[in-house]
Enzyme design. Sequence first.
Site, PDB file in Angstrom:
ATOM      1  N   ARG A 155       0.858  -1.188   0.000  1.00  0.00           N
ATOM      2  CA  ARG A 155       0.000   0.000   0.000  1.00  0.00           C
ATOM      3  C   ARG A 155       0.899   1.245   0.000  1.00  0.00           C
ATOM      4  NH1 ARG A 155       2.475   1.997   3.628  1.00  0.00           N
ATOM      5  NH2 ARG A 155       0.889   3.597   3.762  1.00  0.00           N
ATOM      6  N   GLY A 156       0.242   2.439  -0.073  1.00  0.00           N
ATOM      7  CA  GLY A 156       1.017   3.664  -0.220  1.00  0.00           C
ATOM      8  C   GLY A 156       1.110   3.968  -1.707  1.00  0.00           C
ATOM      9  N   ALA A 157       0.787   5.222  -2.074  1.00  0.00           N
ATOM     10  CA  ALA A 157       0.614   5.537  -3.499  1.00  0.00           C
ATOM     11  C   ALA A 157       1.791   5.121  -4.406  1.00  0.00           C
ATOM     12  CB  ALA A 157       0.299   7.024  -3.637  1.00  0.00           C
ATOM     13  N   ARG A 186      -7.671  -0.149  -6.608  1.00  0.00           N
ATOM     14  CA  ARG A 186      -7.928   0.945  -5.646  1.00  0.00           C
ATOM     15  C   ARG A 186      -8.168   2.235  -6.447  1.00  0.00           C
ATOM     16  NH1 ARG A 186      -4.235   1.269  -0.489  1.00  0.00           N
ATOM     17  NH2 ARG A 186      -6.139   2.222   0.314  1.00  0.00           N
ATOM     18  N   GLN A 197      -1.893   2.424   9.953  1.00  0.00           N
ATOM     19  CA  GLN A 197      -0.617   2.497   9.227  1.00  0.00           C
ATOM     20  C   GLN A 197       0.440   3.241  10.053  1.00  0.00           C
ATOM     21  OE1 GLN A 197      -3.608   3.130   7.884  1.00  0.00           O
ATOM     22  NE2 GLN A 197      -3.725   2.521   5.756  1.00  0.00           N
ATOM     23  N   ASP A 240      -1.821  10.833  -1.851  1.00  0.00           N
ATOM     24  CA  ASP A 240      -2.269   9.842  -2.840  1.00  0.00           C
ATOM     25  C   ASP A 240      -2.583  10.501  -4.162  1.00  0.00           C
ATOM     26  OD1 ASP A 240      -2.872   8.533  -0.126  1.00  0.00           O
ATOM     27  OD2 ASP A 240      -2.848   6.946  -1.637  1.00  0.00           O
ATOM     28  N   ASN A 300      -5.186  12.565   0.786  1.00  0.00           N
ATOM     29  CA  ASN A 300      -4.300  11.676   1.552  1.00  0.00           C
ATOM     30  C   ASN A 300      -5.140  10.929   2.590  1.00  0.00           C
ATOM     31  OD1 ASN A 300      -1.646  10.658   2.151  1.00  0.00           O
ATOM     32  ND2 ASN A 300      -1.673  11.875   4.012  1.00  0.00           N
ATOM     33  N   LYS A 301      -4.478  10.111   3.356  1.00  0.00           N
ATOM     34  CA  LYS A 301      -5.169   9.246   4.330  1.00  0.00           C
ATOM     35  C   LYS A 301      -6.181  10.011   5.166  1.00  0.00           C
ATOM     36  CE  LYS A 301      -4.912   5.756   4.655  1.00  0.00           C
ATOM     37  NZ  LYS A 301      -5.931   4.940   3.915  1.00  0.00           N
TER      38      LYS A 301
END
Length: 348
Positions: free
Chosen positions: A52-54, A95, A200, A241, A251-252
Amino acid sequence: MARKNLDLLLTVEWKDDSVVMIDQTKLPNKLVYVKCTDYKQVADAIKKLVVRGAPAIGVTAALGLALAAQQSKASTISELRTDLDAAFKVLRATRPTAVNLFWALERVMAKAKRAKTVEDARNAVLSEAKKMWEEDIQANRQMGSFGASLFRDGDVVLTHCNAGSLATVAYGTALGVIRAAREQGKRLSVIATETRPVMQGSRLTAFELQHDGVDVSLIPDTAVGHMMARGAIKRIVVGADRVLRTGHVFNKIGTYQVATLAKRHKIPFYVAAPLSTFDFESSPDEVVIEERSIDEVVKVGKKRVAPKGVRIFNPAFDMTPPELITGIITEKGVLKPPFEKSLKAMLG
Ligand code: MRU
């Protein structure tokens, strides 16, 4: 597959004709690697947050296309293109918010389209994916060299979610900037938010910073305002992201709250994101915010913590408007508001 050498924190790599990645769902308790030999396994790993993570999602998807090209039994270029199109569709549906996914897949497909033979296409897809893997580390280092000067010796820096090595191939975006400032001799310590509901911050950021010997403390998401009001936070840096040309940052979930509180307490709020995270076309309301399973909210571990039947929303990302952002650190320099203008100036 378990590896003992903790120094090798490479999130994803191409190895022996397969894609090998750290299984991030097992962290911080176990550092184990999974091996994907099929692009569908790669897609599944992205969906389930094994990776995960862009930036990491983008590079992994590109490597997934390389697997699809190797797996294909095509004997003509047009058959291979059909197989790659099928893999492209499966990978791009994993995603919706991180733009790096679409950027990476399109970049690799463009190479495949130019190839004249099956062999050329296979080589082109793999070498483009490997190039992106290398560029990711380079971009993070460059972001680090531009961003490090924004931090002072002794700063306590808050970060949200995980924008570290584990969200990229290695080194990280937001955490890369912190690493670079430390490499310049600045003594920085980090406050990581837990980042409910997938954690995370506690599972990944606290793990990787502790692993690298960085002074890190963990706080509940709900303690951010309190810590700022106490003067315990000097700077903030997060990843992204998707960044729009207007400077709107996706973002998150929770990033918007952190940025709003930072504005109130006059704390500089920085975003670190490579240009592969920029979306020059969409407007804020066109960006799809991923809605994830309610299981992430109703349970803590295996224990249910919400009554059955209660309505639950679980958006995975939010949007921070440009007026809350002090600067956006990229591999080509630091953008200052107004972002549309500074972006144009930076990119010519
Ligand atoms: O749902 P995740 O874990 O993929 O979300 C990750 C983030 O929101 C990160 O902050 C972002 O991708 C930047 S990573 C360099």
